[in-house]
Design a protein around this motif. Structure first.
Motif, mmCIF file in Angstrom:
data_model
loop_
_atom_site.group_PDB
_atom_site.id
_atom_site.type_symbol
_atom_site.label_atom_id
_atom_site.label_comp_id
_atom_site.label_asym_id
_atom_site.label_seq_id
_atom_site.Cartn_x
_atom_site.Cartn_y
_atom_site.Cartn_z
ATOM 1 N N PHE A 20 34.705 -15.343 28.127
ATOM 2 C CA PHE A 20 33.962 -16.301 28.930
ATOM 3 C C PHE A 20 33.007 -15.533 29.829
ATOM 4 C CE2 PHE A 20 38.262 -15.657 30.501
ATOM 5 C CZ PHE A 20 38.065 -15.183 31.783
ATOM 6 N N THR A 21 32.215 -16.247 30.624
ATOM 7 C CA THR A 21 31.190 -15.588 31.433
ATOM 8 C C THR A 21 31.407 -15.829 32.920
ATOM 9 O OG1 THR A 21 29.693 -17.490 31.264
ATOM 10 C CG2 THR A 21 29.461 -15.742 29.612
ATOM 11 N N GLY A 22 30.914 -14.894 33.720
ATOM 12 C CA GLY A 22 30.923 -14.995 35.171
ATOM 13 C C GLY A 22 29.569 -14.556 35.697
ATOM 14 N N ARG A 23 29.482 -14.430 37.015
ATOM 15 C CA ARG A 23 28.217 -14.063 37.635
ATOM 16 C C ARG A 23 28.471 -13.170 38.843
ATOM 17 N NH1 ARG A 23 25.701 -16.017 41.950
ATOM 18 N NH2 ARG A 23 27.207 -17.721 42.104
ATOM 19 N N VAL A 24 27.602 -12.187 39.044
ATOM 20 C CA VAL A 24 27.695 -11.301 40.195
ATOM 21 C C VAL A 24 27.202 -12.049 41.430
ATOM 22 C CG1 VAL A 24 26.897 -9.162 41.249
ATOM 23 C CG2 VAL A 24 27.366 -9.239 38.787
ATOM 24 N N ALA A 25 28.120 -12.378 42.335
ATOM 25 C CA ALA A 25 27.774 -13.113 43.547
ATOM 26 C C ALA A 25 27.562 -12.194 44.743
ATOM 27 C CB ALA A 25 28.863 -14.137 43.871
ATOM 28 N N GLY A 26 27.906 -10.932 44.602
ATOM 29 C CA GLY A 26 27.721 -9.994 45.703
ATOM 30 C C GLY A 26 28.034 -8.583 45.275
ATOM 31 N N LEU A 27 27.301 -7.621 45.844
ATOM 32 C CA LEU A 27 27.505 -6.200 45.571
ATOM 33 C C LEU A 27 27.658 -5.464 46.889
ATOM 34 C CD1 LEU A 27 24.740 -5.698 42.855
ATOM 35 C CD2 LEU A 27 27.210 -5.810 42.449
ATOM 36 N N TYR A 28 28.547 -4.466 46.911
ATOM 37 C CA TYR A 28 28.865 -3.775 48.155
ATOM 38 C C TYR A 28 29.207 -2.320 47.863
ATOM 39 C CZ TYR A 28 29.683 -8.732 48.991
ATOM 40 O OH TYR A 28 29.551 -10.093 49.011
ATOM 41 N N VAL A 29 28.906 -1.467 48.824
ATOM 42 C CA VAL A 29 29.217 -0.041 48.683
ATOM 43 C C VAL A 29 29.819 0.454 49.989
ATOM 44 C CG1 VAL A 29 26.896 0.657 49.410
ATOM 45 C CG2 VAL A 29 28.287 2.213 48.013
ATOM 46 N N ILE A 106 37.565 -6.007 53.215
ATOM 47 C CA ILE A 106 38.662 -5.397 52.453
ATOM 48 C C ILE A 106 38.157 -4.388 51.421
ATOM 49 C CG2 ILE A 106 40.267 -7.304 52.824
ATOM 50 C CD1 ILE A 106 39.555 -8.373 50.073
ATOM 51 N N GLY A 107 36.939 -3.912 51.628
ATOM 52 C CA GLY A 107 36.426 -2.822 50.800
ATOM 53 C C GLY A 107 36.040 -3.203 49.394
ATOM 54 N N ALA A 108 35.672 -4.478 49.174
ATOM 55 C CA ALA A 108 35.281 -4.886 47.824
ATOM 56 C C ALA A 108 33.919 -4.311 47.456
ATOM 57 C CB ALA A 108 35.244 -6.402 47.728
ATOM 58 N N ASN A 109 33.744 -3.996 46.189
ATOM 59 C CA ASN A 109 32.456 -3.536 45.664
ATOM 60 C C ASN A 109 31.715 -4.621 44.897
ATOM 61 O OD1 ASN A 109 34.366 -0.739 44.986
ATOM 62 N ND2 ASN A 109 32.626 -0.602 46.388
ATOM 63 N N LEU A 110 32.482 -5.566 44.357
ATOM 64 C CA LEU A 110 31.899 -6.561 43.467
ATOM 65 C C LEU A 110 32.552 -7.913 43.712
ATOM 66 C CD1 LEU A 110 30.125 -7.238 40.968
ATOM 67 C CD2 LEU A 110 32.014 -6.458 39.546
ATOM 68 N N LEU A 111 31.720 -8.922 44.040
ATOM 69 C CA LEU A 111 32.182 -10.298 44.173
ATOM 70 C C LEU A 111 31.788 -11.022 42.893
ATOM 71 C CD1 LEU A 111 33.438 -12.395 46.179
ATOM 72 C CD2 LEU A 111 31.089 -12.974 46.824
ATOM 73 N N LEU A 112 32.787 -11.449 42.126
ATOM 74 C CA LEU A 112 32.547 -12.021 40.806
ATOM 75 C C LEU A 112 32.900 -13.502 40.812
ATOM 76 C CD1 LEU A 112 31.568 -11.097 38.035
ATOM 77 C CD2 LEU A 112 33.935 -10.657 37.405
ATOM 78 N N ILE A 187 24.028 -2.288 38.216
ATOM 79 C CA ILE A 187 24.372 -3.706 38.334
ATOM 80 C C ILE A 187 23.491 -4.312 39.415
ATOM 81 C CG2 ILE A 187 26.184 -5.378 38.883
ATOM 82 C CD1 ILE A 187 28.244 -3.328 38.003
ATOM 83 N N VAL A 188 22.951 -5.508 39.154
ATOM 84 C CA VAL A 188 22.105 -6.183 40.142
ATOM 85 C C VAL A 188 22.735 -7.522 40.534
ATOM 86 C CG1 VAL A 188 20.015 -5.101 39.259
ATOM 87 C CG2 VAL A 188 20.697 -7.323 38.379
ATOM 88 N N ALA A 189 22.430 -7.957 41.747
ATOM 89 C CA ALA A 189 22.946 -9.231 42.243
ATOM 90 C C ALA A 189 22.470 -10.382 41.356
ATOM 91 C CB ALA A 189 22.493 -9.445 43.681
ATOM 92 N N GLY A 190 23.371 -11.332 41.082
ATOM 93 C CA GLY A 190 23.042 -12.492 40.267
ATOM 94 C C GLY A 190 23.196 -12.275 38.777
ATOM 95 N N GLU A 191 23.532 -11.057 38.393
ATOM 96 C CA GLU A 191 23.613 -10.719 36.964
ATOM 97 C C GLU A 191 24.763 -11.456 36.278
ATOM 98 O OE1 GLU A 191 23.859 -6.563 34.355
ATOM 99 O OE2 GLU A 191 23.467 -6.525 36.504
ATOM 100 N N GLU A 192 24.550 -11.839 35.025
ATOM 101 C CA GLU A 192 25.597 -12.476 34.225
ATOM 102 C C GLU A 192 26.563 -11.421 33.693
ATOM 103 O OE1 GLU A 192 25.310 -14.362 29.978
ATOM 104 O OE2 GLU A 192 24.769 -15.924 31.418
ATOM 105 N N VAL A 193 27.840 -11.803 33.602
ATOM 106 C CA VAL A 193 28.888 -10.900 33.128
ATOM 107 C C VAL A 193 29.674 -11.587 32.019
ATOM 108 C CG1 VAL A 193 30.848 -9.457 33.780
ATOM 109 C CG2 VAL A 193 29.117 -10.034 35.485
ATOM 110 N N SER A 194 29.848 -10.906 30.911
ATOM 111 C CA SER A 194 30.704 -11.397 29.835
ATOM 112 C C SER A 194 32.089 -10.790 30.020
ATOM 113 C CB SER A 194 30.133 -10.998 28.469
ATOM 114 O OG SER A 194 31.024 -11.377 27.427
ATOM 115 N N VAL A 195 33.074 -11.655 30.202
ATOM 116 C CA VAL A 195 34.457 -11.220 30.427
ATOM 117 C C VAL A 195 35.230 -11.363 29.121
ATOM 118 C CG1 VAL A 195 36.552 -11.605 31.772
ATOM 119 C CG2 VAL A 195 34.304 -12.009 32.811
#
Length: 205
Positions: A20-29, A106-112, A187-195
């Motif tokens: 299935f698919t998801g979406r990058v809702a946030g990126l963090y470093v 909480i130190g997240a890098n990726l909000l999916l 990886i860019v914000a808003g990008e589609e992800v295939s899980v």
């Protein structure tokens, strides 16, 4: 017709693969000196993880999650990225009586977003980002008091110690995932992800 996926005589149950698919809702470093992250528009990943992130590296030192090793033992770094879900963060916040829990706390890098029960994705799940990056899930990220204290401080909870102890209970199996880079890139914000969830073997012997 014989169901080839049905368990026979108590043998392990086999569940079919899913996609299935998801979406990058946030990126963090995270900076090099603290696990709390800051928002970013892109993440540049090599085989060692996110460039400049505190958790980057081909190897890491063992800690409390690996009691079978002496603390500080050098081992493979399968915890290069922390991935969380907006829905699960909202649930944890509600359980803690908070308006929100930000991924950065909480130190997240990726909000999916768009992935149901993110924290329950099994080890070996592949995340294929439309821009070319591939991540592989290692395991759930167990909630700890350190992250709980960070939440309590950032949310201005009246009792910091109580907040730090509450988080591991409220976030059990909702803390997200840790993953490592199988195919590097950006990886860019808003990008589609295939899980892609692999076929699962439920070992019950």
């Amino acid at each position: 017709m014989l169901d080839l996926l049905a368990p026979l005589n108590g043998e392990p149950q086999i569940l079919p693969a899913r996609k299935f698919t998801g979406r990058v809702a946030g990126l963090y470093v995270a900076p090099a000196d603290h696990f709390e992250t800051v928002a970013a528009e892109t993440l540049r990943l090599g085989f060692e993880g996110i460039e400049g992130d505190i958790h980057a590296g081909y190897t890491r030192r063992s800690g409390g999650r690996e009691p079978w090793y002496q603390r500080g033992t050098e081992m493979c770094n399968e915890r290069q990225l922390s991935i969380v879900s907006p829905d699960e963060l909202a649930t944890v916040a509600q359980r803690m009586g908070l308006a929100e829990i930000k991924p950065e706390w909480i130190g997240a890098n990726l909000l999916l977003a768009g992935v149901p029960h993110l924290s329950m994705l099994p080890s070996g799940t592949m995340l294929f980002f439309k821009g070319g990056v591939t991540l592989k899930v290692d395991a759930q990220n167990g909630p700890c008091r350190i992250a709980g204290r960070q939440i309590a401080e950032r949310a201005n909870m009246p009792d910091i110690e109580a907040g730090s102890l509450l988080f591991p209970k409220a976030a059990k199996r909702l803390r997200g995932l840790v993953a490592w880079v199988e195919k590097p890139g950006t990886i860019v914000a808003g990008e589609e992800v295939s899980v892609r969830v692999p076929e699962q073997w439920i070992y019950g012997a």
